[in-house]
Design a protein around this motif. Sequence first.
Motif, short mmCIF file in Angstrom:
data_model
loop_
_atom_site.label_atom_id
_atom_site.label_comp_id
_atom_site.label_asym_id
_atom_site.label_seq_id
_atom_site.Cartn_x
_atom_site.Cartn_y
_atom_site.Cartn_z
N VAL A 62 -9.02 1.29 2.81
CA VAL A 62 -8.92 2.73 2.55
C VAL A 62 -9.09 3.45 3.87
CG1 VAL A 62 -9.89 4.70 1.30
CG2 VAL A 62 -9.85 2.44 0.22
N SER A 92 -4.73 6.95 2.90
CA SER A 92 -3.86 5.88 2.42
C SER A 92 -4.73 4.79 1.81
CB SER A 92 -3.00 5.30 3.55
OG SER A 92 -3.82 4.65 4.50
N VAL A 93 -4.09 3.97 0.98
CA VAL A 93 -4.76 2.84 0.33
C VAL A 93 -3.84 1.63 0.45
CG1 VAL A 93 -5.71 1.93 -1.81
CG2 VAL A 93 -5.94 4.36 -1.30
N ALA A 141 -1.66 6.10 -4.63
CA ALA A 141 -2.96 5.68 -4.13
C ALA A 141 -4.00 5.66 -5.25
CB ALA A 141 -3.41 6.61 -3.00
N GLY A 172 0.82 -1.19 0.00
CA GLY A 172 0.00 0.00 0.00
C GLY A 172 0.86 1.24 0.00
#
Length: 853
Positions: free
Chosen positions: A789, A833-834, A773, A766
């Motif tokens: 997510v 963030s992803v 992202a 990630g």
Amino acid sequence: MLDGGLRRQGAAPSRAGRRASRGDGRPRGDHQHVRIVVRMSTFTDQLRARTDDDLVTLLRLRPDLGSPSPATLASLAVRATSRMSLERALAAVDAAVLQALEAVVALAAEEPPTRDDVLSAVAGTAVEDRALVGRALDDAVARALVWTDDSGRLHPSPGLAEVLGPYPAGLAAPTATPARPGVPPPPADVHALLAEAPAGARAVLEALAWGPPVGIAPEPSTAAGRTVAWLVRRGALRATDARHVVLPRTVALALRGGRTHPEVAREPVPGVGRRWPASLVGAESAAAAERIVRLVGVLVDAWGRTPPTVLRAGGLGVRDLRRLAQRLEVDEDEAAFVAELAAAAGLVVDDGGDPPAFVPTDLVDGWAARSLPERWAALATAWRDTMRTPWLVGTRDDRGTARSALDPELHRRWAPRVRRTVLEVLASAPEGLGPGAGGVLDVLRWRAPRSVPPEAVVRGLLTEAARLGVSGAGALSPAGRALLTDDPAAPAAALAADLPETVDELVLQADLTGIVPGRPSPRLEALLARTATVESRGGALTVRFTPESLRAGLDAGATADDLLGELAAVSRGHVPQPLEYLVRDAARRHGRLRAGAAMAYLRADDPALLAGLPDDPRFASLGLVLLAPTVLAAAVPPAELVEALRERGLAPVLEGPDGSVVHAQAAPLRVRVRPSRAQAQPASDDERSALARATALVPRLRRAEEAVPQLVADPPALEPASPAAGATPTPAAAAPTTADPGTGTAAPVHVRAPAPAPDRADVPDGTADPALALLLLREAADERTPVWVELVGARGELDRRLLVPVRVDGGRLRAVDPAREAELTVAVHRIASVHRAQPASTQAPEAAPEGAQ
């Protein structure tokens, strides 16, 4: 991407079988479980795996990817999957590549197709057609619009399906599996169904077969309405609401014979129009080139003496344009083109004065001193590369205001590209053939089906090319072909070869006319400009001598003997006596009146010449005052005084303070040309510089990729595991849904089951980088895989959710939340963030029996 059971008629059940056994986490038939598979590769992975030469080719084919320079290959992947970049890429592909892309997207809606699947769907079994589609597929892969995974299957670039629209190749989305209660599945044998269908049923289905697949249902009380209802009850049509029906893709493919397109797109050959001899095309081009150079010369000469003012909103006023048209002896449309051409070549500009005016620049003198072919080449090159659109002059804008010549709003960044494209189409036609606007549009519809210019633009460009001499008799001339080359000297050389030889002789006649039997030499042309006016042009030039036309030579300081000597030197015979009398009489009358400054004064040796002038009402505005029997004073400048007297048939001249005649003409106005940022660079220079930039960029991307930690790593292969502890069963009937675009029907979104939310430190797959992202979200939307997510709430708190992205576009993420059985849309700037969900189980809990609470 909706799940379904697409099965092409007449084909082996291998596609359905392969799909059922693929294990991609989507339900098959009565299976109510989710399977986890190892992600073989992603769009970013295949981009990294490309060779340096392949990356250079990609940056050359899609120059927007390299400007501004991306930091890493991951940034390049983000940019390549953005909607704007995909739109630009699709605008540049031809119809064959577009067909291949539509086929890949349409077939990938069920499962990623193989190369052979795409070739068969578009081209059938024809060897030549399959080779053409194969080349189109290779082009699509080179442009990163299609990518191949480790198993050799083809995938559309993330986001490509949304850009192509809801019905790629005219096919509806796959039908949900299992079907909704009360909705019959598509028929297994469409042709057998049509054999027993009521009259008109086949016509209804065939009308929708090649797309778009959505139609408006007729009134139920009519015969057509009853036929449509019959088809809906048997699954051959699917009702989306009370007024619309959609043709299921399995039915459409059955009617098409398994093909996605009726035929392979081939480039048309311009064959409409008459074919002219090359000599005629060259002669027409040379005549037009000579004419346009002369018109531009007349314009800069006229504006150098009397510059027209600039409108408050910019541009040339209607009266000034009409006055210019009269001066050039052309219509207003052509006068506007000549003004735009002179401005594009940098020969006239807005001087920015108070008030502002259009004034010739300091480039005019150098341009006028060059040969005719060189002057034309400068004009033609400027026309080829300018962003100006002269054909829009006189049309109305969105506010209903007429566009004026030299209007600042006539800039269009796409104009050089479209202009060059039209010339390339003319160059592709057989030599001497003029395809016309219709033939050019046919070729453009194949070369760039998503960016075809309007017919008015093509007609305007063809008209300009004919006026400029780039084409002759509708066909591209040799000089026009040279304009498409990289050699800057080629256009002038090509035109010089088509121009007739110059002549340096003049046939003088007793009726005060002269005939030049051909194209006059520069020396003869300069003499005629000082002594005669042109009556007609064509194979020969006819001029007439008048007292007014001789005045220019006398004003330059020549005497009667000088003019007669020059005329005798170029005449085939002697100078006719009437012409000699005319010259000497004009010289005798020339300068008998002398003007000076009082603001100005007027004197004569004969008092009779001044008698009555102060009392003449026609000269009242001059403020004439009798100072002496032979001297008058005037209240206007000397030049204005001389001009007013000449308009009344008198022939005064200017004199200096010492009484000598001033022969020098007033210096024409000139301003220094300022480089314009709006001027386009030649396409050849752009291509060379783009290749150089791409070649230099790729090594930098490789070094940056090595220096940056691998943020997007492939997840490890996992063995099947039992459901996570504490997981709550989710019945299939309650699965989250998305709407089928254009149909309104809902179908379940099947996802790959992830593990519970891990700690952030345990999630290497990630990123918190915004660009990366976006890439992860787009890839997840393309694969229908879940991601973790982190969303920033209204008060700054973080909310971690497991989402299945559906679409990323316009700064927003549309996703499905399986835990809440809901769909949400969130702005991407709220995403902190992803992370890809790390699979920990391969089977979700069994669905509850029907009717269970």
